[in-house]
Design a protein around this motif. Structure first.
Motif, mmCIF file in Angstrom:
data_model
loop_
_atom_site.group_PDB
_atom_site.id
_atom_site.type_symbol
_atom_site.label_atom_id
_atom_site.label_comp_id
_atom_site.label_asym_id
_atom_site.label_seq_id
_atom_site.Cartn_x
_atom_site.Cartn_y
_atom_site.Cartn_z
ATOM 1 N N PHE A 120 0.843 -1.191 0.000
ATOM 2 C CA PHE A 120 0.000 0.000 0.000
ATOM 3 C C PHE A 120 0.877 1.239 0.000
ATOM 4 N N SER A 121 0.431 2.251 -0.704
ATOM 5 C CA SER A 121 1.220 3.477 -0.828
ATOM 6 C C SER A 121 1.592 4.059 0.522
ATOM 7 N N MET A 122 2.813 4.543 0.570
ATOM 8 C CA MET A 122 3.293 5.240 1.751
ATOM 9 C C MET A 122 4.247 6.324 1.262
ATOM 10 N N CYS A 123 3.761 7.537 1.251
ATOM 11 C CA CYS A 123 4.542 8.655 0.736
ATOM 12 C C CYS A 123 5.052 9.507 1.890
ATOM 13 N N TYR A 124 6.175 10.142 1.656
ATOM 14 C CA TYR A 124 6.777 10.955 2.713
ATOM 15 C C TYR A 124 5.862 12.081 3.171
ATOM 16 N N ASP A 125 4.950 12.549 2.306
ATOM 17 C CA ASP A 125 4.071 13.657 2.696
ATOM 18 C C ASP A 125 2.721 13.185 3.241
ATOM 19 N N MET A 126 2.547 11.877 3.405
ATOM 20 C CA MET A 126 1.317 11.361 4.014
ATOM 21 C C MET A 126 1.340 11.623 5.516
ATOM 22 N N ILE A 182 1.243 4.505 9.109
ATOM 23 C CA ILE A 182 1.070 3.354 10.010
ATOM 24 C C ILE A 182 -0.037 2.437 9.479
ATOM 25 N N TYR A 183 -1.141 3.028 9.035
ATOM 26 C CA TYR A 183 -2.264 2.244 8.515
ATOM 27 C C TYR A 183 -1.846 1.425 7.291
ATOM 28 N N SER A 184 -1.068 1.999 6.395
ATOM 29 C CA SER A 184 -0.608 1.262 5.209
ATOM 30 C C SER A 184 0.217 0.050 5.624
ATOM 31 N N THR A 185 1.072 0.221 6.615
ATOM 32 C CA THR A 185 1.872 -0.896 7.116
ATOM 33 C C THR A 185 0.982 -1.920 7.796
ATOM 34 N N TYR A 186 0.035 -1.456 8.590
ATOM 35 C CA TYR A 186 -0.890 -2.348 9.285
ATOM 36 C C TYR A 186 -1.658 -3.221 8.285
ATOM 37 N N MET A 187 -2.207 -2.615 7.232
ATOM 38 C CA MET A 187 -2.979 -3.388 6.256
ATOM 39 C C MET A 187 -2.086 -4.380 5.514
#
Length: 150
Positions: A91-97, A103-108
């Motif tokens: 899942f996308s994880m961008c520096y400006d998120m 955390i949610y992207s990693t969790y999913m």
């Protein structure tokens, strides 16, 4: 019909049934697995093109190409079981998120990886970070000294 008072907030507790939650962020644990050598990775959206299961399925695609897996992961269990392994969803994880979205992207990623692992599918954990803040949790939910996709 009387309102039951239950609201569907998108949390599906069956996904983490029989899954260990570990670390500061309660990440679902994806266990290390021995995976035979495989030289061919295929994207999730092309999985139906390959009838031979001697491939590893990855999710290095735009999120919209595999968002359906979040809502109905059970629908894809039998399909994914045909392959040698899957890389947990990226899942996308961008520096400006916002930090919470990272955390949610990693969790999913961990939820779906652990879910499929618990259903007999071999999983290679995907590790991703957005900025230096996400280094704190990017390896949470993974055993040490494993094989990771980065």
């Amino acid at each position: 019909m009387k309102n039951s008072g239950i609201v569907n907030n998108g949390f599906n507790p069956t996904l983490i049934k029989n899954v260990d939650l570990v670390g500061k962020y309660d990440m679902p644990l994806i266990r290390n697995e021995e995976i035979d050598e495989c030289k061919k990775f295929i994207p999730f959206d092309k999985r139906n093109v390959y009838s031979n299961g001697n491939f590893i399925v990855h999710f290095y695609l735009y999120d919209r190409s595999f968002n359906q897996i979040i809502n109905k992961p059970e629908k894809y269990k039998n399909e994914l079981m045909k392959f040698k392994a899957v890389v947990s969803p990226d899942f996308s994880m961008c520096y400006d998120m916002p930090f919470t979205r990272q955390i949610y992207s990693t969790y999913m990623n961990r939820v779906l990886g652990a879910y499929y692992q618990n259903h007999g599918i071999k999983v290679i954990p995907n590790v991703r970070w957005g900025d230096s803040r996400s280094y704190k949790f990017c390896f949470e939910g993974l055993e040490k000294y494993g094989t990771y996709a980065i």
